[in-house]
Design a protein around this motif. Sequence first.
Motif, PDB file in Angstrom:
ATOM      1  N   VAL A  26       3.257 -18.425   8.078  1.00  9.92           N
ATOM      2  CA  VAL A  26       3.371 -16.889   8.138  1.00  9.92           C
ATOM      3  C   VAL A  26       4.571 -16.353   8.525  1.00  9.92           C
ATOM      4  N   ARG A  27       5.328 -15.625   7.554  1.00 12.69           N
ATOM      5  CA  ARG A  27       6.610 -14.856   7.883  1.00 12.69           C
ATOM      6  C   ARG A  27       6.421 -13.458   8.038  1.00 12.69           C
ATOM      7  N   ARG A  28       7.004 -12.870   8.702  1.00 12.15           N
ATOM      8  CA  ARG A  28       7.401 -11.463   8.828  1.00 12.15           C
ATOM      9  C   ARG A  28       8.735 -10.927   8.039  1.00 12.15           C
ATOM     10  N   VAL A  29       8.331 -10.299   6.922  1.00 15.72           N
ATOM     11  CA  VAL A  29       9.399  -9.777   5.760  1.00 15.72           C
ATOM     12  C   VAL A  29       9.574  -8.400   5.945  1.00 15.72           C
ATOM     13  N   THR A  30      10.774  -8.317   5.867  1.00 13.68           N
ATOM     14  CA  THR A  30      11.048  -6.727   5.829  1.00 13.68           C
ATOM     15  C   THR A  30      11.855  -5.913   4.573  1.00 13.68           C
ATOM     16  N   LYS A  31      11.374  -4.593   4.235  1.00  9.21           N
ATOM     17  CA  LYS A  31      12.280  -4.229   3.275  1.00  9.21           C
ATOM     18  C   LYS A  31      12.712  -2.841   3.828  1.00  9.21           C
ATOM     19  N   VAL A  32      14.067  -2.842   3.812  1.00 11.76           N
ATOM     20  CA  VAL A  32      14.663  -1.420   4.479  1.00 11.76           C
ATOM     21  C   VAL A  32      14.737  -0.461   3.343  1.00 11.76           C
ATOM     22  N   ARG A  37      12.077   0.931   7.840  1.00  8.38           N
ATOM     23  CA  ARG A  37      11.587  -0.551   7.449  1.00  8.38           C
ATOM     24  C   ARG A  37      10.136  -0.702   7.237  1.00  8.38           C
ATOM     25  N   ASN A  38      10.001  -1.250   5.966  1.00 11.22           N
ATOM     26  CA  ASN A  38       8.529  -1.727   5.771  1.00 11.22           C
ATOM     27  C   ASN A  38       8.395  -3.075   6.175  1.00 11.22           C
ATOM     28  N   MET A  39       7.355  -3.119   7.000  1.00 10.42           N
ATOM     29  CA  MET A  39       7.000  -4.661   7.648  1.00 10.42           C
ATOM     30  C   MET A  39       5.734  -5.277   6.554  1.00 10.42           C
ATOM     31  N   ARG A  40       5.962  -6.337   6.221  1.00  7.52           N
ATOM     32  CA  ARG A  40       4.717  -7.119   5.465  1.00  7.52           C
ATOM     33  C   ARG A  40       4.735  -8.459   6.161  1.00  7.52           C
ATOM     34  N   PHE A  41       3.691  -9.151   5.531  1.00  9.92           N
ATOM     35  CA  PHE A  41       3.631 -10.575   5.990  1.00  9.92           C
ATOM     36  C   PHE A  41       3.315 -11.257   4.757  1.00  9.92           C
ATOM     37  N   SER A  42       4.277 -12.529   4.844  1.00 10.67           N
ATOM     38  CA  SER A  42       4.334 -13.743   3.682  1.00 10.67           C
ATOM     39  C   SER A  42       3.688 -14.771   4.036  1.00 10.67           C
ATOM     40  N   ALA A  43       2.656 -15.223   3.292  1.00 10.43           N
ATOM     41  CA  ALA A  43       1.787 -16.571   3.756  1.00 10.43           C
ATOM     42  C   ALA A  43       2.127 -17.595   2.856  1.00 10.43           C
ATOM     43  N   VAL A  64      -1.808  -9.847   8.170  1.00 13.37           N
ATOM     44  CA  VAL A  64      -1.838 -11.354   8.226  1.00 13.37           C
ATOM     45  C   VAL A  64      -3.026 -11.939   7.245  1.00 13.37           C
ATOM     46  N   PRO A  65      -4.304 -11.590   7.595  1.00 16.44           N
ATOM     47  CA  PRO A  65      -5.298 -12.219   6.850  1.00 16.44           C
ATOM     48  C   PRO A  65      -5.545 -12.068   5.558  1.00 16.44           C
ATOM     49  N   ALA A  66      -5.032 -10.751   5.216  1.00 19.03           N
ATOM     50  CA  ALA A  66      -4.767 -10.225   3.731  1.00 19.03           C
ATOM     51  C   ALA A  66      -4.115 -11.305   3.281  1.00 19.03           C
ATOM     52  N   ALA A  67      -2.866 -11.459   3.693  1.00 12.10           N
ATOM     53  CA  ALA A  67      -1.668 -12.349   3.070  1.00 12.10           C
ATOM     54  C   ALA A  67      -2.344 -13.669   2.927  1.00 12.10           C
ATOM     55  N   ILE A  68      -2.899 -14.107   3.842  1.00 10.19           N
ATOM     56  CA  ILE A  68      -3.226 -15.450   3.864  1.00 10.19           C
ATOM     57  C   ILE A  68      -4.678 -15.526   2.630  1.00 10.19           C
ATOM     58  N   GLU A  69      -5.487 -14.898   2.687  1.00 12.96           N
ATOM     59  CA  GLU A  69      -6.427 -14.672   1.440  1.00 12.96           C
ATOM     60  C   GLU A  69      -5.874 -14.591   0.022  1.00 12.96           C
ATOM     61  N   LYS A  70      -4.823 -13.881   0.060  1.00 15.67           N
ATOM     62  CA  LYS A  70      -4.231 -13.490  -1.180  1.00 15.67           C
ATOM     63  C   LYS A  70      -3.351 -14.834  -1.679  1.00 15.67           C
ATOM     64  N   ALA A  71      -2.945 -15.794  -0.724  1.00 14.84           N
ATOM     65  CA  ALA A  71      -2.042 -16.913  -0.964  1.00 14.84           C
ATOM     66  C   ALA A  71      -3.086 -18.101  -1.412  1.00 14.84           C
TER      67      ALA A  71
END
Length: 172
Positions: A26-32, A37-43, A64-71
């Motif tokens: 699980v990574r925290r990714v940022t879009k500036v 900054r927009n923080m999201r999580f990549s799983a 995080v749980p939503a990212a894991i479910e989608k992945a």
Amino acid sequence: MAQQKREFRKPREEVKDEFEKKMLAVRRVTKVVKGGRNMRFSALVVVGDKKGKVGMGINKATEVPAAIEKAGKAAKKSLITVPVIDGTIPHEVIGKFSKTSVKMLPAKKGSGLIAGGAARTVLEMAGYTDITAKIYGSTDKINVVRATLNGLKQLRTKEQVAMLRGKTVEEI
């Protein structure tokens, strides 16, 4: 106006999933953007039935749980079938992705799963019990998983090779 009888939907039955799901990263990714900054999580998730089917999925979400479910859903869509012969692979193979190479060798019965990092998880989920694998180059989890899956896609059984050549297994 006659009263109509309302029908209620039946509650959803829990579907028993035959696939095991393992979250690798699980990574925290940022879009500036202009406002900050927009923080999201990549799983990164690997799924498999331990009987020859395995897949990987990467997805992003704000939680995080939503990212894991989608992945996990993405991984189920990308399933591949691999040959498992007595818990090992039919022949030596090298899977490559980007700067990562994963060399996989068949092993004798009882030698166990000798692999490191993310390659071990992919091979476990596929159902291999006796195999030796070595990672060369980058050890980034996403690249290792993709390289391992590329190697597994190259595997062919004796029967498949014979059929492709139009011969019997004994002729090969």
